[in-house]
Scaffold this motif. Structure first.
Motif, PDB file in Angstrom:
ATOM      1  N   GLU A 111      42.167  20.536  10.150  1.00  0.00           N
ATOM      2  CA  GLU A 111      42.520  21.695  10.952  1.00  0.00           C
ATOM      3  C   GLU A 111      42.565  23.020  10.078  1.00  0.00           C
ATOM      4  O   GLU A 111      42.408  24.052  10.452  1.00  0.00           O
ATOM      5  N   PHE A 146      35.320  23.850  15.455  1.00  0.00           N
ATOM      6  CA  PHE A 146      36.755  23.978  15.836  1.00  0.00           C
ATOM      7  C   PHE A 146      37.512  24.942  15.273  1.00  0.00           C
ATOM      8  O   PHE A 146      38.383  25.232  16.498  1.00  0.00           O
ATOM      9  N   SER A 182      38.642  15.981  12.241  1.00  0.00           N
ATOM     10  CA  SER A 182      40.109  16.211  12.508  1.00  0.00           C
ATOM     11  C   SER A 182      40.886  17.190  11.467  1.00  0.00           C
ATOM     12  O   SER A 182      42.153  17.564  11.760  1.00  0.00           O
ATOM     13  N   ARG A 210      41.276  16.042  20.140  1.00  0.00           N
ATOM     14  CA  ARG A 210      41.477  17.336  19.692  1.00  0.00           C
ATOM     15  C   ARG A 210      41.083  18.408  20.974  1.00  0.00           C
ATOM     16  O   ARG A 210      41.716  19.621  21.000  1.00  0.00           O
ATOM     17  N   LYS A 251      43.732  18.719  24.131  1.00  0.00           N
ATOM     18  CA  LYS A 251      45.116  18.852  23.766  1.00  0.00           C
ATOM     19  C   LYS A 251      45.596  19.853  24.814  1.00  0.00           C
ATOM     20  O   LYS A 251      45.032  20.819  25.164  1.00  0.00           O
TER      21      LYS A 251
END
Length: 276
Positions: free
Chosen positions: A184, A105, A182, A273, A276
């Motif tokens: 970031e 991510f 989740s 995620r 978005k």
């Protein structure tokens, strides 16, 4: 004059996306497995060295003392080996379901690139789980082979604990996955998972001694620990540990339930995620 080739038709573009849509999970798994080649030597060495060292130390060292003091009966190595093979699977899961999620991510946001292609968030989750299982199963299998060489697998169905160990690793990993997906910003959360999650689970899950030897106030850690349930399942298959059949079923159902809930939550987090 050179002729300019025609642009692909809409039907050709749709056809080109059919294969990724159908086999997207396996493409994601392949990508992750190929990335493991960067540290393949370390994986191979530790897969053989760790079980050999642990089983030698506990079988020849601590095990000999425990066996002498107990006066015979079940060897200590046969008792502790199922916990070690399950712990090895949990350790691998702790590696595969933490930093690779953050990397996909943030540090190397390949998940977004995959999702921009005809690969869904659900397929990305599935692929990462498949890749993790591709590490967990061989690790457990190697551990079992070394257990056999050390005489720590006396039952004829002891090999089943390779599957129960893999299930234990998946149960832990899939519980971790929604959380790590989740995150970031890296503020040491991965280290805290290891320090305050996996390590206490290793120490308080009846790994080196029966859970009943712990104070009652600490036994609840084992009851909710996937590692304890996986270890008890392994002991049933490894040397025929006697326990009520309903309790064996609870061990299995508990691990499967953790996998199902964690997998569902992970898919939801990935979808939110990535979209978005």
């Amino acid at each position: 004059m050179t002729a300019v080739s025609a642009l692909p038709t809409r039907q050709a573009l749709i056809a080109a996306g059919e294969r990724p849509r159908r086999f997207g999970s396996w493409y994601v798994a392949e990508h992750r497995i190929r990335s493991m080649r960067a540290y393949a030597t370390t994986l191979i060495v530790t897969s053989f060295a760790n079980p050999a060292v642990y089983l030698f130390a506990l079988g020849i060292g601590l095990g000999s003392l425990v066996n002498r003091s107990s006066g015979g009966g079940l060897g200590y190595l046969a008792f502790v080996a199922p916990a070690l093979i399950a712990s090895a699977a949990v350790t691998v899961a702790g590696e595969e379901f933490t930093y690779p999620m953050m990397m996909g991510f943030k540090w190397n946001p390949i998940f977004f690139a995959m999702n921009a292609a005809p690969i869904s968030a659900y397929q990305i989750v599935n692929g990462m789980v498949i890749a993790a299982l591709a590490r967990i199963l061989p690790t457990a299998a190697v551990y079992f082979v070394i257990m056999v060489l050390f005489g720590a697998a006396p039952s004829g169905v002891a090999v089943v604990q390779v599957l129960t160990a893999a299930l234990t690793g998946l149960a832990v990993g899939l519980v971790i996955m929604p959380y790590t997906a989740s995150i970031e910003e890296d503020k040491g959360q991965m280290a805290m998972i290891q320090r305050f999650g996996i390590l206490p689970m290793f120490l308080f899950s009846g790994t080196f001694f029966p859970l009943t030897q712990l104070p009652v106030g600490l036994q609840w850690i084992g009851w909710i620990s996937p590692l304890w349930h996986g270890t008890q399942l392994g002991r049933v298959f490894n040397y025929g540990m006697v326990e009520p059949a309903w309790l064996t079923v609870i061990h299995l159902v508990y691990l499967l339930a953790l996998c199902a809930v964690g997998w569902r939550l992970a898919r939801r987090v990935f979808a939110r995620r990535l979209n978005k």
